[in-house]
Design a protein around this motif. Structure first.
Motif, PDB file in Angstrom:
ATOM      1  N   GLU A 284       0.835  -1.210   0.000  1.00  0.00           N
ATOM      2  CA  GLU A 284       0.000   0.000   0.000  1.00  0.00           C
ATOM      3  C   GLU A 284       0.865   1.253   0.000  1.00  0.00           C
ATOM      4  O   GLU A 284       0.534   2.252  -0.632  1.00  0.00           O
ATOM      5  CB  GLU A 284      -0.938  -0.014   1.211  1.00  0.00           C
ATOM      6  CG  GLU A 284      -2.060  -1.010   1.028  1.00  0.00           C
ATOM      7  CD  GLU A 284      -2.692  -1.429   2.341  1.00  0.00           C
ATOM      8  OE1 GLU A 284      -2.311  -0.879   3.390  1.00  0.00           O
ATOM      9  OE2 GLU A 284      -3.559  -2.323   2.310  1.00  0.00           O
ATOM     10  N   ASP A 285       2.005   1.178   0.704  1.00  0.00           N
ATOM     11  CA  ASP A 285       2.927   2.318   0.714  1.00  0.00           C
ATOM     12  C   ASP A 285       3.404   2.617  -0.692  1.00  0.00           C
ATOM     13  O   ASP A 285       3.455   3.770  -1.110  1.00  0.00           O
ATOM     14  CB  ASP A 285       4.133   1.995   1.610  1.00  0.00           C
ATOM     15  CG  ASP A 285       3.884   2.478   3.039  1.00  0.00           C
ATOM     16  OD1 ASP A 285       2.930   3.259   3.224  1.00  0.00           O
ATOM     17  OD2 ASP A 285       4.627   2.065   3.934  1.00  0.00           O
ATOM     18  N   ARG A 286       3.724   1.535  -1.435  1.00  0.00           N
ATOM     19  CA  ARG A 286       4.197   1.698  -2.816  1.00  0.00           C
ATOM     20  C   ARG A 286       3.096   2.292  -3.693  1.00  0.00           C
ATOM     21  O   ARG A 286       3.305   3.195  -4.465  1.00  0.00           O
ATOM     22  CB  ARG A 286       4.590   0.318  -3.370  1.00  0.00           C
ATOM     23  CG  ARG A 286       6.039   0.251  -3.812  1.00  0.00           C
ATOM     24  CD  ARG A 286       6.410  -1.013  -4.543  1.00  0.00           C
ATOM     25  NE  ARG A 286       5.568  -2.163  -4.355  1.00  0.00           N
ATOM     26  CZ  ARG A 286       5.733  -3.098  -3.430  1.00  0.00           C
ATOM     27  NH1 ARG A 286       6.715  -2.978  -2.571  1.00  0.00           N
ATOM     28  NH2 ARG A 286       4.929  -4.147  -3.352  1.00  0.00           N
ATOM     29  N   ARG A 287       1.876   1.768  -3.486  1.00  0.00           N
ATOM     30  CA  ARG A 287       0.745   2.196  -4.300  1.00  0.00           C
ATOM     31  C   ARG A 287       0.308   3.613  -3.908  1.00  0.00           C
ATOM     32  O   ARG A 287      -0.210   4.370  -4.695  1.00  0.00           O
ATOM     33  CB  ARG A 287      -0.409   1.213  -4.023  1.00  0.00           C
ATOM     34  CG  ARG A 287      -1.388   1.082  -5.141  1.00  0.00           C
ATOM     35  CD  ARG A 287      -2.686   0.487  -4.651  1.00  0.00           C
ATOM     36  NE  ARG A 287      -2.594  -0.817  -4.027  1.00  0.00           N
ATOM     37  CZ  ARG A 287      -3.415  -1.225  -3.057  1.00  0.00           C
ATOM     38  NH1 ARG A 287      -4.361  -0.434  -2.596  1.00  0.00           N
ATOM     39  NH2 ARG A 287      -3.300  -2.418  -2.519  1.00  0.00           N
ATOM     40  N   GLY A 288       0.487   3.932  -2.604  1.00  0.00           N
ATOM     41  CA  GLY A 288       0.138   5.268  -2.122  1.00  0.00           C
ATOM     42  C   GLY A 288      -1.271   5.396  -1.578  1.00  0.00           C
ATOM     43  O   GLY A 288      -1.680   6.461  -1.152  1.00  0.00           O
ATOM     44  N   TRP A 289      -2.064   4.332  -1.598  1.00  0.00           N
ATOM     45  CA  TRP A 289      -3.428   4.382  -1.053  1.00  0.00           C
ATOM     46  C   TRP A 289      -3.881   2.977  -0.690  1.00  0.00           C
ATOM     47  O   TRP A 289      -3.281   1.988  -1.109  1.00  0.00           O
ATOM     48  CB  TRP A 289      -4.398   5.008  -2.054  1.00  0.00           C
ATOM     49  CG  TRP A 289      -4.580   4.216  -3.333  1.00  0.00           C
ATOM     50  CD1 TRP A 289      -3.785   4.301  -4.446  1.00  0.00           C
ATOM     51  CD2 TRP A 289      -5.578   3.229  -3.617  1.00  0.00           C
ATOM     52  NE1 TRP A 289      -4.229   3.434  -5.398  1.00  0.00           N
ATOM     53  CE2 TRP A 289      -5.339   2.762  -4.937  1.00  0.00           C
ATOM     54  CE3 TRP A 289      -6.663   2.683  -2.909  1.00  0.00           C
ATOM     55  CZ2 TRP A 289      -6.134   1.783  -5.553  1.00  0.00           C
ATOM     56  CZ3 TRP A 289      -7.456   1.707  -3.530  1.00  0.00           C
ATOM     57  CH2 TRP A 289      -7.188   1.268  -4.831  1.00  0.00           C
ATOM     58  N   ARG A 290      -4.974   2.913   0.099  1.00  0.00           N
ATOM     59  CA  ARG A 290      -5.611   1.626   0.364  1.00  0.00           C
ATOM     60  C   ARG A 290      -7.128   1.822   0.338  1.00  0.00           C
ATOM     61  O   ARG A 290      -7.625   2.941   0.506  1.00  0.00           O
ATOM     62  CB  ARG A 290      -5.191   1.035   1.718  1.00  0.00           C
ATOM     63  CG  ARG A 290      -5.730   1.757   2.922  1.00  0.00           C
ATOM     64  CD  ARG A 290      -5.627   0.916   4.205  1.00  0.00           C
ATOM     65  NE  ARG A 290      -6.557  -0.208   4.189  1.00  0.00           N
ATOM     66  CZ  ARG A 290      -6.813  -0.976   5.250  1.00  0.00           C
ATOM     67  NH1 ARG A 290      -6.202  -0.750   6.387  1.00  0.00           N
ATOM     68  NH2 ARG A 290      -7.674  -1.969   5.182  1.00  0.00           N
ATOM     69  N   ALA A 291      -7.840   0.715   0.140  1.00  0.00           N
ATOM     70  CA  ALA A 291      -9.303   0.737   0.179  1.00  0.00           C
ATOM     71  C   ALA A 291      -9.756   0.406   1.597  1.00  0.00           C
ATOM     72  O   ALA A 291      -9.171  -0.472   2.248  1.00  0.00           O
ATOM     73  CB  ALA A 291      -9.869  -0.289  -0.798  1.00  0.00           C
ATOM     74  N   VAL A 292     -10.767   1.122   2.089  1.00  0.00           N
ATOM     75  CA  VAL A 292     -11.271   0.901   3.449  1.00  0.00           C
ATOM     76  C   VAL A 292     -12.800   0.863   3.447  1.00  0.00           C
ATOM     77  O   VAL A 292     -13.443   1.646   2.742  1.00  0.00           O
ATOM     78  CB  VAL A 292     -10.850   2.046   4.414  1.00  0.00           C
ATOM     79  CG1 VAL A 292     -11.119   1.663   5.854  1.00  0.00           C
ATOM     80  CG2 VAL A 292      -9.411   2.416   4.241  1.00  0.00           C
ATOM     81  N   ARG A 293     -13.345  -0.018   4.251  1.00  0.00           N
ATOM     82  CA  ARG A 293     -14.802  -0.094   4.413  1.00  0.00           C
ATOM     83  C   ARG A 293     -15.278   0.952   5.411  1.00  0.00           C
ATOM     84  O   ARG A 293     -14.732   1.077   6.515  1.00  0.00           O
ATOM     85  CB  ARG A 293     -15.180  -1.494   4.941  1.00  0.00           C
ATOM     86  CG  ARG A 293     -15.281  -2.527   3.856  1.00  0.00           C
ATOM     87  CD  ARG A 293     -16.671  -2.638   3.273  1.00  0.00           C
ATOM     88  NE  ARG A 293     -17.651  -2.930   4.321  1.00  0.00           N
ATOM     89  CZ  ARG A 293     -18.539  -2.071   4.757  1.00  0.00           C
ATOM     90  NH1 ARG A 293     -18.626  -0.861   4.255  1.00  0.00           N
ATOM     91  NH2 ARG A 293     -19.397  -2.421   5.715  1.00  0.00           N
ATOM     92  N   VAL A 294     -16.323   1.696   5.014  1.00  0.00           N
ATOM     93  CA  VAL A 294     -16.896   2.728   5.890  1.00  0.00           C
ATOM     94  C   VAL A 294     -18.418   2.587   5.860  1.00  0.00           C
ATOM     95  O   VAL A 294     -18.998   2.393   4.785  1.00  0.00           O
ATOM     96  CB  VAL A 294     -16.500   4.145   5.383  1.00  0.00           C
ATOM     97  CG1 VAL A 294     -17.226   5.225   6.168  1.00  0.00           C
ATOM     98  CG2 VAL A 294     -14.992   4.348   5.481  1.00  0.00           C
ATOM     99  N   ASP A 295     -19.057   2.648   7.020  1.00  0.00           N
ATOM    100  CA  ASP A 295     -20.528   2.659   7.084  1.00  0.00           C
ATOM    101  C   ASP A 295     -20.998   3.995   7.632  1.00  0.00           C
ATOM    102  O   ASP A 295     -20.448   4.490   8.632  1.00  0.00           O
ATOM    103  CB  ASP A 295     -21.052   1.561   8.031  1.00  0.00           C
ATOM    104  CG  ASP A 295     -20.905   0.165   7.435  1.00  0.00           C
ATOM    105  OD1 ASP A 295     -20.658   0.061   6.213  1.00  0.00           O
ATOM    106  OD2 ASP A 295     -21.043  -0.812   8.183  1.00  0.00           O
ATOM    107  N   LEU A 296     -22.009   4.576   6.973  1.00  0.00           N
ATOM    108  CA  LEU A 296     -22.629   5.803   7.497  1.00  0.00           C
ATOM    109  C   LEU A 296     -24.105   5.510   7.730  1.00  0.00           C
ATOM    110  O   LEU A 296     -24.767   4.939   6.853  1.00  0.00           O
ATOM    111  CB  LEU A 296     -22.528   6.951   6.491  1.00  0.00           C
ATOM    112  CG  LEU A 296     -21.146   7.333   5.945  1.00  0.00           C
ATOM    113  CD1 LEU A 296     -21.272   8.516   4.976  1.00  0.00           C
ATOM    114  CD2 LEU A 296     -20.212   7.718   7.080  1.00  0.00           C
TER     115      LEU A 296
END
Ligand code: DGT
Ligand code: MG
Length: 371
Positions: A284-296
């Motif tokens: 993720e550091d190399r890619r520069g981002w990560r996907a995260v689950r969020v609930d609203l």
């Protein structure tokens, strides 16, 4: 990509087994054993025993000491005959043959693998298993399987979203949601809830409640927030559910039924630069981002306290609190309301403390609710 992470998942199952074996010999395995038993009963659609083992695991988790002999468990609540047999076996032999049988069972392993995908519950997992599918590649290669949008995203972002979210990442997401919410409605109310509100260091997702001081405006707020996140290019997945809340309905006695407020299940793109201390993996550091689950979730403001209490968890705490309300107070509690069956009236609350007071209970802080 899913095939590569599938190998990682199988390694995790093995680690789980090794953890179990290791902790058994060192005497800390009872809770893990009950979690495995609960999950196995869930896969067999046996809700009663599943909840009984979850409750037993929760009781053991709450102990400030380690169970070293059977005598000390005699006065503990919620430990049935089966649970006591498992404890006795582990204390005597350092292992539970029943748990080991489950962990090495192919069906259990495959159902655990399939249900680890976002959007795949025990029923779908069982359906795939019955069709002879045994791996992610089997599922993805099977032409008759139609994956819904949630499952497609679950496979696409499997590696990222099956890895725990840290407190720093939850904080960074809080900043993003806060900016979006307040740009739309300056006096909106935003609260971090779920496991992070209980002080957990890691979670599988990040949960927030958003509402507006004016009744009825909250639903439009949620759709505007979604639009804004989309416009910012960080919305990787969104399932929006409009409100079906009916204030005349009595609170549900079934915990598993989700509430009726407007809500959305999201996958967001979190940039490395937004996280204090950076992301967690080298990839993720190399890619520069990560996907995260969020609930609203977005309740009307007069239901805010019930939603906050209901979404703060833990699940076991919520189940027990509702059970207590029903059995000890003849009251029905859920994320929408509290109803007194004796007086035949709804009891209003503006804070969680009001709800505890209605139930005749001493208020406890979220970090004390990690049952
Ligand atoms: P996590 O995310 O794994 O760290 O743990 P939590 O406690 O944040 O759990 P999560 O995100 O699944 O759900 C947040 C809270 O929402 C949970 O503590 C209780 C509530 N909740 C979750 N699922 C259900 C459900 O199926 N029915 C009801 N009534 N409430 C639920
Ligand atoms: Mg959560």
């Amino acid at each position: 990509k899913p095939v590569a992470v599938e190998t990682r998942h199988l390694i995790q199952v093995c680690i789980c087994f090794l953890n179990y074996s290791f902790t058994c010999t060192s005497g800390f395995s009872l809770q893990d054993a009950f979690e495995v038993l609960a999950e196995s009963h869930e896969f067999n659609d046996m809700e009663g025993p599943c909840l009984a083992f979850r409750r037993a695991a929760s009781v053991l988790k709450s102990l400030p000491w380690t169970v070293q002999n059977l005598r000390v468990t005699e006065d503990l609540p919620c430990l049935g005959e089966h649970s006591m047999c498992v404890i006795e076996e582990i204390l005597q032999h350092g292992r539970s043959f029943e748990v080991e049988k489950i962990l090495s069972d192919e069906r259990y392993q495959i159902l655990k693998l399939f249900t680890s995908v976002f959007g795949v519950g025990p029923k779908t997992a069982e359906k795939w298993y019955r069709r002879g599918l045994r791996s992610f590649s089997d599922v993805l290669a099977e032409p008759s399987i139609h994956l819904n949008r949630m499952q497609q995203s679950g496979f696409l972002h499997y590696g990222d979203i099956s890895r725990a979210v840290s407190k720093a990442e939850a904080q960074a997401l809080g900043n993003i949601i806060d900016e979006a919410v307040h740009a739309i409605t300056p006096d909106a109310i935003l609260t971090l809830t779920g496991g992070f509100r209980r002080g957990k260091d890691f979670g599988h997702d990040v949960d927030f409640i958003v509402t507006t001081p004016q009744l009825g405006k909250e639903e439009r707020l949620l759709t505007s927030v979604i639009d804004r996140l989309k416009h910012q290019g960080i919305l990787l997945y969104c399932e929006y559910q409009a409100s079906t809340f009916d204030e005349s309905k009595l609170p549900s006695h079934r915990f598993e039924a989700m509430d009726h407020f407007a809500k959305c299940f999201l996958i967001l793109r979190l940039e490395d630069s937004q996280v204090d201390g950076g992301l967690q993996t080298a990839e993720e550091d190399r890619r520069g981002w990560r996907a995260v689950r969020v609930d609203l979730v977005s309740p009307p403001v007069d239901r805010y306290a019930f939603t906050l209490l209901g979404w703060s968890g833990s699940r076991q705490f919520e189940r027990d609190l509702r059970r207590f309300a029903r059995m000890e107070r003849r009251m029905l509690l859920d994320n929408h309301a509290l109803y007194d069956k004796t007086k035949k009236e709804f009891l209003a609350a503006t804070t969680e403390k009001d709800i505890f007071a209605h139930l005749g209970l001493e208020y406890i802080e979220p970090w004390q609710r990690n049952a």
